[in-house]
Motif scaffolding. Structure first.
Motif, PDB file in Angstrom:
ATOM      1  N   GLY A  13      -7.809   3.234 -10.801  1.00 38.88           N
ATOM      2  CA  GLY A  13      -7.459   4.144  -9.704  1.00 38.88           C
ATOM      3  C   GLY A  13      -7.734   5.599 -10.052  1.00 38.88           C
ATOM      4  O   GLY A  13      -8.517   5.912 -10.938  1.00 38.88           O
ATOM      5  N   GLY A  14      -7.067   6.483  -9.306  1.00 38.30           N
ATOM      6  CA  GLY A  14      -7.273   7.910  -9.506  1.00 38.30           C
ATOM      7  C   GLY A  14      -8.532   8.420  -8.834  1.00 38.30           C
ATOM      8  O   GLY A  14      -8.874   9.593  -8.903  1.00 38.30           O
ATOM      9  N   GLY A  15      -9.244   7.537  -8.156  1.00 43.76           N
ATOM     10  CA  GLY A  15     -10.506   7.873  -7.514  1.00 43.76           C
ATOM     11  C   GLY A  15     -11.406   6.659  -7.534  1.00 43.76           C
ATOM     12  O   GLY A  15     -10.923   5.532  -7.617  1.00 43.76           O
ATOM     13  N   GLY A  16     -12.719   6.862  -7.478  1.00 44.64           N
ATOM     14  CA  GLY A  16     -13.646   5.741  -7.482  1.00 44.64           C
ATOM     15  C   GLY A  16     -13.489   4.895  -6.232  1.00 44.64           C
ATOM     16  O   GLY A  16     -13.193   5.401  -5.157  1.00 44.64           O
ATOM     17  N   TYR A  17     -13.659   3.599  -6.396  1.00 45.37           N
ATOM     18  CA  TYR A  17     -13.507   2.698  -5.256  1.00 45.37           C
ATOM     19  C   TYR A  17     -12.051   2.305  -5.055  1.00 45.37           C
ATOM     20  O   TYR A  17     -11.269   2.265  -6.001  1.00 45.37           O
ATOM     21  CB  TYR A  17     -14.330   1.425  -5.462  1.00 45.37           C
ATOM     22  N   ILE A  18     -11.743   1.991  -3.806  1.00 45.60           N
ATOM     23  CA  ILE A  18     -10.461   1.366  -3.461  1.00 45.60           C
ATOM     24  C   ILE A  18     -10.829  -0.009  -2.916  1.00 45.60           C
ATOM     25  O   ILE A  18     -11.808  -0.156  -2.171  1.00 45.60           O
ATOM     26  CB  ILE A  18      -9.702   2.214  -2.425  1.00 45.60           C
ATOM     27  N   LEU A  19     -10.078  -1.009  -3.307  1.00 42.23           N
ATOM     28  CA  LEU A  19     -10.371  -2.382  -2.913  1.00 42.23           C
ATOM     29  C   LEU A  19      -9.553  -2.725  -1.673  1.00 42.23           C
ATOM     30  O   LEU A  19      -8.388  -2.341  -1.581  1.00 42.23           O
ATOM     31  CB  LEU A  19      -9.981  -3.297  -4.084  1.00 42.23           C
ATOM     32  N   GLY A  20     -10.178  -3.410  -0.732  1.00 41.31           N
ATOM     33  CA  GLY A  20      -9.460  -3.781   0.488  1.00 41.31           C
ATOM     34  C   GLY A  20      -9.597  -5.269   0.776  1.00 41.31           C
ATOM     35  O   GLY A  20     -10.615  -5.889   0.442  1.00 41.31           O
ATOM     36  N   PHE A  21      -8.567  -5.815   1.382  1.00 43.41           N
ATOM     37  CA  PHE A  21      -8.576  -7.212   1.826  1.00 43.41           C
ATOM     38  C   PHE A  21      -8.254  -7.219   3.321  1.00 43.41           C
ATOM     39  O   PHE A  21      -7.346  -6.510   3.748  1.00 43.41           O
ATOM     40  CB  PHE A  21      -7.504  -8.023   1.081  1.00 43.41           C
ATOM     41  N   THR A  22      -8.993  -8.004   4.088  1.00 46.91           N
ATOM     42  CA  THR A  22      -8.706  -8.047   5.521  1.00 46.91           C
ATOM     43  C   THR A  22      -8.883  -9.459   6.070  1.00 46.91           C
ATOM     44  O   THR A  22      -9.820 -10.155   5.682  1.00 46.91           O
ATOM     45  CB  THR A  22      -9.614  -7.079   6.312  1.00 46.91           C
ATOM     46  N   PRO A  23      -7.992  -9.870   6.994  1.00 44.98           N
ATOM     47  CA  PRO A  23      -8.180 -11.166   7.644  1.00 44.98           C
ATOM     48  C   PRO A  23      -9.265 -11.090   8.728  1.00 44.98           C
ATOM     49  O   PRO A  23      -9.774 -12.096   9.181  1.00 44.98           O
ATOM     50  CB  PRO A  23      -6.816 -11.471   8.278  1.00 44.98           C
ATOM     51  N   ASP A  24      -9.625  -9.856   9.137  1.00 46.34           N
ATOM     52  CA  ASP A  24     -10.605  -9.678  10.207  1.00 46.34           C
ATOM     53  C   ASP A  24     -11.448  -8.425   9.913  1.00 46.34           C
ATOM     54  O   ASP A  24     -11.016  -7.305  10.177  1.00 46.34           O
ATOM     55  CB  ASP A  24      -9.883  -9.542  11.554  1.00 46.34           C
ATOM     56  N   TYR A  76      -5.683  -4.450   7.467  1.00 46.49           N
ATOM     57  CA  TYR A  76      -6.249  -4.522   6.123  1.00 46.49           C
ATOM     58  C   TYR A  76      -5.138  -4.175   5.133  1.00 46.49           C
ATOM     59  O   TYR A  76      -4.122  -3.597   5.510  1.00 46.49           O
ATOM     60  CB  TYR A  76      -7.407  -3.516   5.961  1.00 46.49           C
ATOM     61  N   TYR A  77      -5.339  -4.558   3.876  1.00 48.45           N
ATOM     62  CA  TYR A  77      -4.402  -4.178   2.805  1.00 48.45           C
ATOM     63  C   TYR A  77      -5.223  -3.598   1.660  1.00 48.45           C
ATOM     64  O   TYR A  77      -6.209  -4.194   1.232  1.00 48.45           O
ATOM     65  CB  TYR A  77      -3.604  -5.396   2.316  1.00 48.45           C
ATOM     66  N   LEU A  78      -4.826  -2.438   1.181  1.00 47.65           N
ATOM     67  CA  LEU A  78      -5.580  -1.778   0.113  1.00 47.65           C
ATOM     68  C   LEU A  78      -4.923  -1.995  -1.245  1.00 47.65           C
ATOM     69  O   LEU A  78      -3.710  -2.168  -1.342  1.00 47.65           O
ATOM     70  CB  LEU A  78      -5.687  -0.273   0.393  1.00 47.65           C
ATOM     71  N   LYS A  79      -5.728  -1.995  -2.279  1.00 53.05           N
ATOM     72  CA  LYS A  79      -5.210  -2.062  -3.639  1.00 53.05           C
ATOM     73  C   LYS A  79      -6.141  -1.303  -4.573  1.00 53.05           C
ATOM     74  O   LYS A  79      -7.245  -0.943  -4.188  1.00 53.05           O
ATOM     75  CB  LYS A  79      -4.981  -3.507  -4.088  1.00 53.05           C
ATOM     76  N   SER A 102      -0.471 -12.684   2.730  1.00 53.49           N
ATOM     77  CA  SER A 102       0.959 -12.369   2.652  1.00 53.49           C
ATOM     78  C   SER A 102       1.282 -11.702   1.307  1.00 53.49           C
ATOM     79  O   SER A 102       1.965 -10.669   1.247  1.00 53.49           O
ATOM     80  CB  SER A 102       1.751 -13.670   2.836  1.00 53.49           C
ATOM     81  N   ASN A 103       0.749 -12.255   0.229  1.00 49.71           N
ATOM     82  CA  ASN A 103       1.013 -11.691  -1.108  1.00 49.71           C
ATOM     83  C   ASN A 103       0.254 -10.399  -1.355  1.00 49.71           C
ATOM     84  O   ASN A 103       0.749  -9.503  -2.038  1.00 49.71           O
ATOM     85  CB  ASN A 103       0.682 -12.726  -2.191  1.00 49.71           C
ATOM     86  N   THR A 104      -0.953 -10.279  -0.780  1.00 45.64           N
ATOM     87  CA  THR A 104      -1.715  -9.040  -0.939  1.00 45.64           C
ATOM     88  C   THR A 104      -0.992  -7.889  -0.235  1.00 45.64           C
ATOM     89  O   THR A 104      -0.961  -6.760  -0.725  1.00 45.64           O
ATOM     90  CB  THR A 104      -3.155  -9.192  -0.377  1.00 45.64           C
ATOM     91  N   LYS A 105      -0.395  -8.195   0.924  1.00 45.74           N
ATOM     92  CA  LYS A 105       0.380  -7.170   1.647  1.00 45.74           C
ATOM     93  C   LYS A 105       1.548  -6.680   0.788  1.00 45.74           C
ATOM     94  O   LYS A 105       1.794  -5.468   0.661  1.00 45.74           O
ATOM     95  CB  LYS A 105       0.899  -7.748   2.968  1.00 45.74           C
TER      96      LYS A 105
END
Length: 312
Positions: free
Chosen positions: A282-293, A274-277, A240-243
């Motif tokens: 930032g500006g490139g490189g990796y993007i971090l993701g969180f997913t319940p599934d 999923y929710y990305l952060k 909920s908070n990551t969203k």
């Protein structure tokens, strides 16, 4: 000579927020690593690393002269080793937000600092802050400014909880569940990100009263909640908070998100797949993701390569 291995890191929560005293949580990521080595015949990447180390040493000499009480290095030995072909042999991608310069800083401190604080001694909060201060000054060579957290994480190889700028501690994180559906993952944006320009944009934005308010009332609030949820294993509240956090970043940190990911970012929030952060600045490189599934996320993001870093 081959030095010990130093690992990459992932700042799960706290990017930009820790500049403004939010909580943060950084974990080692053992998939990527680096070590100092000496080779006679340097070429390619190794030669570039050796040249970069020469510039780094010139910086460390200045640092030692201007702040003699901060840290002292065995610079004669370091000079000799560089002349003999010292380089940092690393699989950590540069400009990807996973701490490539942090691992190098940790390795140089470990090998060449005099009276160093070792990982084996009782690491009080005061000692951790001293280390963080030393590492911040050392890593500033690469980024212009640094919190010192990346090298600290790499040096200790432990999860670090940032309570505030002056209050950090090693922490335990919930153990992974290999068959868990929930996951933290990385997406390769395919673009190298540069930290310094991103921090400049952020500092410019901070001059705006409205942005400062958003940072305090939304970004820091949800970041702090995410850290607490994650450490307590409160997965429902975590998502909920990551969203919420993902939405704040999309609305207020757009320059830090590569343009081709704006829609992908939005889709995650709308579908709850999923929710990305941001991963690092930032500006490139990796993007971090969180997913319940994770299966749902993989299907939803089938055009991208996902690297799972943590399952619960």
């Amino acid at each position: 000579m081959k030095g010990p291995l130093f690992y990459s890191k992932i700042l799960l929560f706290g990017e930009y927020g820790i500049i403004k005293d939010s909580k943060g949580l950084s974990i080692p990521y053992n998939f990527y690593k680096g070590a100092l080595k000496v080779e006679d015949n340097l070429e390619g990447v190794a030669m570039r690393s050796n040249e970069s180390l020469q510039n780094f040493v010139a910086y460390l000499k200045d640092l030692q002269e201007t702040e003699p009480n901060l840290v002292q290095f065995d610079l004669e030995r370091l000079d000799r080793d560089i002349a003999a072909g010292l380089y940092f042999d690393s699989s950590i991608p540069q400009g990807y937000g996973v701490g490539s310069s942090g691992a190098l800083v940790a390795a140089v401190y470990d090998q060449y600092a005099l009276d160093k604080i070792t990982v084996l001694e009782n690491l009080t909060k005061d000692k951790l802050l001293v280390l963080k201060g030393i590492f911040g000054k050392m890593e500033a060579f690469f980024h212009g400014t640094s919190s010192g957290l990346d090298p600290l994480n790499s040096y200790l190889s432990l999860p670090i909880l940032i309570n505030s700028k002056d209050n950090i501690e090693p922490t335990g994180i919930p153990s992974q569940s290999v068959d868990g559906k929930g996951a933290v993952f990385l997406i390769d944006s395919g673009i190298v990100g540069e930290t310094a320009p991103m921090i400049t944009i952020f500092m410019e934005k901070l001059k705006d009263q409205g942005f400062r308010q958003v940072l305090k009332e939304q970004f820091v609030k949800h970041t702090d909640a995410c850290v607490e949820n994650f450490l307590k294993g409160d997965i429902k509240a975590l998502f909920s908070n990551t969203k919420e956090l993902s939405a704040v970043v999309l609305n207020h940190f757009k320059p830090m998100i590569p343009e081709q990911f704006h829609q992908v970012w939005k889709k995650g929030i709308e579908t709850n797949d999923y929710y990305l952060k941001l991963c690092g600045s930032g500006g490139g490189g990796y993007i971090l993701g969180f997913t319940p599934d994770i299966d749902k996320a993989k299907e939803s993001l089938k055009d991208y390569k996902l690297e799972v870093v943590y399952q619960f």
